[in-house]
Scaffold this motif. Structure first.
Motif, PDB file in Angstrom:
ATOM      1  N   MET A  14       0.835  -1.206   0.000  1.00 18.07           N
ATOM      2  CA  MET A  14       0.000   0.000   0.000  1.00 18.07           C
ATOM      3  C   MET A  14       0.870   1.257   0.000  1.00 18.07           C
ATOM      4  O   MET A  14       0.604   2.205  -0.749  1.00 18.07           O
ATOM      5  CB  MET A  14      -0.937   0.012   1.205  1.00 18.07           C
ATOM      6  N   MET A  15       1.928   1.265   0.805  1.00 18.69           N
ATOM      7  CA  MET A  15       2.825   2.416   0.830  1.00 18.69           C
ATOM      8  C   MET A  15       3.502   2.608  -0.522  1.00 18.69           C
ATOM      9  O   MET A  15       3.642   3.748  -1.009  1.00 18.69           O
ATOM     10  CB  MET A  15       3.862   2.239   1.930  1.00 18.69           C
ATOM     11  N   ALA A  16       3.909   1.515  -1.145  1.00 21.40           N
ATOM     12  CA  ALA A  16       4.537   1.600  -2.465  1.00 21.40           C
ATOM     13  C   ALA A  16       3.580   2.228  -3.474  1.00 21.40           C
ATOM     14  O   ALA A  16       3.982   3.054  -4.306  1.00 21.40           O
ATOM     15  CB  ALA A  16       4.974   0.213  -2.930  1.00 21.40           C
ATOM     16  N   PHE A  17       2.309   1.848  -3.388  1.00 23.17           N
ATOM     17  CA  PHE A  17       1.321   2.426  -4.296  1.00 23.17           C
ATOM     18  C   PHE A  17       1.122   3.915  -4.013  1.00 23.17           C
ATOM     19  O   PHE A  17       1.083   4.735  -4.941  1.00 23.17           O
ATOM     20  CB  PHE A  17      -0.016   1.698  -4.189  1.00 23.17           C
ATOM     21  N   ILE A  18       1.011   4.275  -2.745  1.00 19.57           N
ATOM     22  CA  ILE A  18       0.783   5.679  -2.383  1.00 19.57           C
ATOM     23  C   ILE A  18       1.867   6.576  -2.962  1.00 19.57           C
ATOM     24  O   ILE A  18       1.582   7.588  -3.625  1.00 19.57           O
ATOM     25  CB  ILE A  18       0.728   5.842  -0.851  1.00 19.57           C
TER      26      ILE A  18
ATOM     27  N   SER B  56      -2.577   9.583   3.199  1.00 16.92           N
ATOM     28  CA  SER B  56      -1.427   8.915   3.803  1.00 16.92           C
ATOM     29  C   SER B  56      -0.180   9.440   3.107  1.00 16.92           C
ATOM     30  O   SER B  56       0.009   9.231   1.913  1.00 16.92           O
ATOM     31  CB  SER B  56      -1.538   7.401   3.617  1.00 16.92           C
ATOM     32  N   LEU B  57       0.691  10.127   3.857  1.00 18.10           N
ATOM     33  CA  LEU B  57       1.887  10.680   3.234  1.00 18.10           C
ATOM     34  C   LEU B  57       2.931  10.999   4.294  1.00 18.10           C
ATOM     35  O   LEU B  57       2.620  11.163   5.473  1.00 18.10           O
ATOM     36  CB  LEU B  57       1.576  11.936   2.427  1.00 18.10           C
ATOM     37  N   MET B  58       4.179  11.038   3.851  1.00 15.71           N
ATOM     38  CA  MET B  58       5.293  11.441   4.700  1.00 15.71           C
ATOM     39  C   MET B  58       5.637  12.886   4.335  1.00 15.71           C
ATOM     40  O   MET B  58       6.196  13.149   3.274  1.00 15.71           O
ATOM     41  CB  MET B  58       6.500  10.524   4.477  1.00 15.71           C
ATOM     42  N   ARG B  59       5.265  13.801   5.192  1.00 13.41           N
ATOM     43  CA  ARG B  59       5.471  15.216   4.890  1.00 13.41           C
ATOM     44  C   ARG B  59       6.954  15.554   4.729  1.00 13.41           C
ATOM     45  O   ARG B  59       7.310  16.503   4.036  1.00 13.41           O
ATOM     46  CB  ARG B  59       4.836  16.078   5.980  1.00 13.41           C
TER      47      ARG B  59
ATOM     48  N   THR C 147      -2.229  11.061  -8.407  1.00 14.94           N
ATOM     49  CA  THR C 147      -3.088  10.118  -7.694  1.00 14.94           C
ATOM     50  C   THR C 147      -2.855  10.229  -6.192  1.00 14.94           C
ATOM     51  O   THR C 147      -1.716  10.388  -5.746  1.00 14.94           O
ATOM     52  CB  THR C 147      -2.815   8.674  -8.147  1.00 14.94           C
ATOM     53  N   VAL C 148      -3.945  10.145  -5.420  1.00 12.84           N
ATOM     54  CA  VAL C 148      -3.848  10.142  -3.959  1.00 12.84           C
ATOM     55  C   VAL C 148      -4.739   9.041  -3.406  1.00 12.84           C
ATOM     56  O   VAL C 148      -5.781   8.705  -3.982  1.00 12.84           O
ATOM     57  CB  VAL C 148      -4.259  11.497  -3.346  1.00 12.84           C
ATOM     58  N   LEU C 149      -4.324   8.476  -2.292  1.00  8.79           N
ATOM     59  CA  LEU C 149      -5.136   7.530  -1.538  1.00  8.79           C
ATOM     60  C   LEU C 149      -5.698   8.298  -0.348  1.00  8.79           C
ATOM     61  O   LEU C 149      -4.942   8.929   0.392  1.00  8.79           O
ATOM     62  CB  LEU C 149      -4.273   6.362  -1.066  1.00  8.79           C
ATOM     63  N   ILE C 150      -7.025   8.263  -0.165  1.00 11.66           N
ATOM     64  CA  ILE C 150      -7.633   9.026   0.925  1.00 11.66           C
ATOM     65  C   ILE C 150      -8.369   8.090   1.878  1.00 11.66           C
ATOM     66  O   ILE C 150      -8.771   6.988   1.505  1.00 11.66           O
ATOM     67  CB  ILE C 150      -8.605  10.104   0.401  1.00 11.66           C
ATOM     68  N   HIS C 151      -8.512   8.549   3.106  1.00 14.66           N
ATOM     69  CA  HIS C 151      -9.252   7.803   4.116  1.00 14.66           C
ATOM     70  C   HIS C 151     -10.720   8.194   3.985  1.00 14.66           C
ATOM     71  O   HIS C 151     -11.122   9.287   4.389  1.00 14.66           O
ATOM     72  CB  HIS C 151      -8.718   8.132   5.506  1.00 14.66           C
ATOM     73  N   ALA C 152     -11.524   7.314   3.379  1.00 11.18           N
ATOM     74  CA  ALA C 152     -12.921   7.644   3.098  1.00 11.18           C
ATOM     75  C   ALA C 152     -13.704   6.369   2.804  1.00 11.18           C
ATOM     76  O   ALA C 152     -13.137   5.315   2.525  1.00 11.18           O
ATOM     77  CB  ALA C 152     -13.016   8.593   1.901  1.00 11.18           C
ATOM     78  N   SER C 153     -15.012   6.501   2.861  1.00 10.08           N
ATOM     79  CA  SER C 153     -15.915   5.466   2.363  1.00 10.08           C
ATOM     80  C   SER C 153     -16.571   6.027   1.114  1.00 10.08           C
ATOM     81  O   SER C 153     -16.914   7.220   1.077  1.00 10.08           O
ATOM     82  CB  SER C 153     -16.973   5.122   3.416  1.00 10.08           C
TER      83      SER C 153
END
Length: 286
Positions: A119-123, A239-242, A131-137
């Motif tokens: 998942m981190m590799a994809f992000i 999800s990101l490393m600032r 592209t972004v992965l977000i915390h959502a339904s």
């Protein structure tokens, strides 16, 4: 093994992907490459010890992370709290196109960490492609997507279930980590292999119509969100490393375009049919 997630091809060189522990990836598996280039290739390798001090450290969801950032590489050492303190290592080259993971597969923890690493590799690799992965339904309805955002426990999944119950034709697309991708400036939302506690792993994507930021209340109310407020909410949900400046810059650029393209509202919600009908009427039902 090849997989297609949010329109990207990825390659994971491990026969362990056939394990039942990785059944969430099965809907995304493909027999041949669809795109000219793969987003990233992940290999299992023995990696040397790191002697230097980490750039920074943090804890998240019961795991300890040590991050080592250099000009062209990123290394992550992960250990799980309340376990035998086994250390897992990921090494990523520039822009996360080539990734190596040092792990074995002898316990559920090993598979858990491998899933997190994928998942981190994809992000971080997809960040270079809008592209972004977000915390959502998120819900798919009438060929369009609606996302419900907010902190854990605020009612995102509950509101999706209300749509499934009361809005005919609704379908759950993902319940935890959907991907948003810009195609020629237009936003689309995709199911992914990561859906939290809800087993919803759909290799599907639709145009993104509306984002709702959830808030619990005694009465239902819809309040339009400014682009700035939506940007703040999306950034906090990503999800990101600032500290990884290159990736952070890419993600913020994508969000800056995204917030100009979609409708967004704060949804004060008291769970029930009325709440679902209100959010539907302000989004796809308009």
């Amino acid at each position: 093994m090849l997989y297609n997630i949010a329109g990207f091809d990825i390659c994971i060189e491990s026969e362990e992907m056939n394990s039942p522990y990785f059944s969430n990836y099965s809907p995304f598996r493909i027999s041949e490459q669809k795109n000219e280039n793969v987003l990233f290739t992940l290999k299992i390798r023995n990696l040397p010890e790191i002697q230097e001090k980490p750039s920074y450290e943090f804890e998240l969801d019961g795991c300890c992370y040590s991050i080592y950032l250099n000009n062209d590489t990123c290394d992550i050492i992960l250990s799980i709290n309340n376990s035998d303190q086994k250390k897992y290592r990921l090494h990523a080259k520039k822009q996360w196109s080539e990734i190596e993971v040092d792990t074995t597969f002898s316990s559920p923890d090993d598979f858990f960490v491998m899933n997190n690493f994928i998942m981190m590799a994809f992000i971080y690799s997809s960040a270079y492609f809008d592209t972004v992965l977000i915390h959502a339904s998120c819900i798919k309805q009438s060929g369009e997507g609606v996302a419900f955002m907010g902190p854990s426990g605020i009612g995102k999944s509950t509101h999706s279930q209300l749509w499934l119950k009361h809005i005919p034709g609704s379908e759950l697309l993902n319940d935890d980590q959907p991907a948003i991708r810009l195609f020629k400036g237009k936003p689309y939302i995709f199911g992914t292999p990561w859906s939290g506690k809800t087993p919803c792993y759909k290799n599907d994507g639709v145009s993104l119509n509306t984002i709702f930021v959830m808030e619990q209340a005694l009465q239902n109310e819809i309040i339009p969100l400014s682009s700035l407020k939506l940007f703040e909410q999306l950034l906090s949900s990503c999800s990101l490393m600032r500290e990884d400046i290159q990736t952070f810059d890419r993600i913020t650029r994508t969000l800056s375009v995204l917030v100009q393209q979609i409708k967004s509202f704060r949804l004060k919600s008291f769970p029930g049919k009325d709440a679902a009908e209100l959010s539907f009427s302000c989004s796809i039902g308009r």
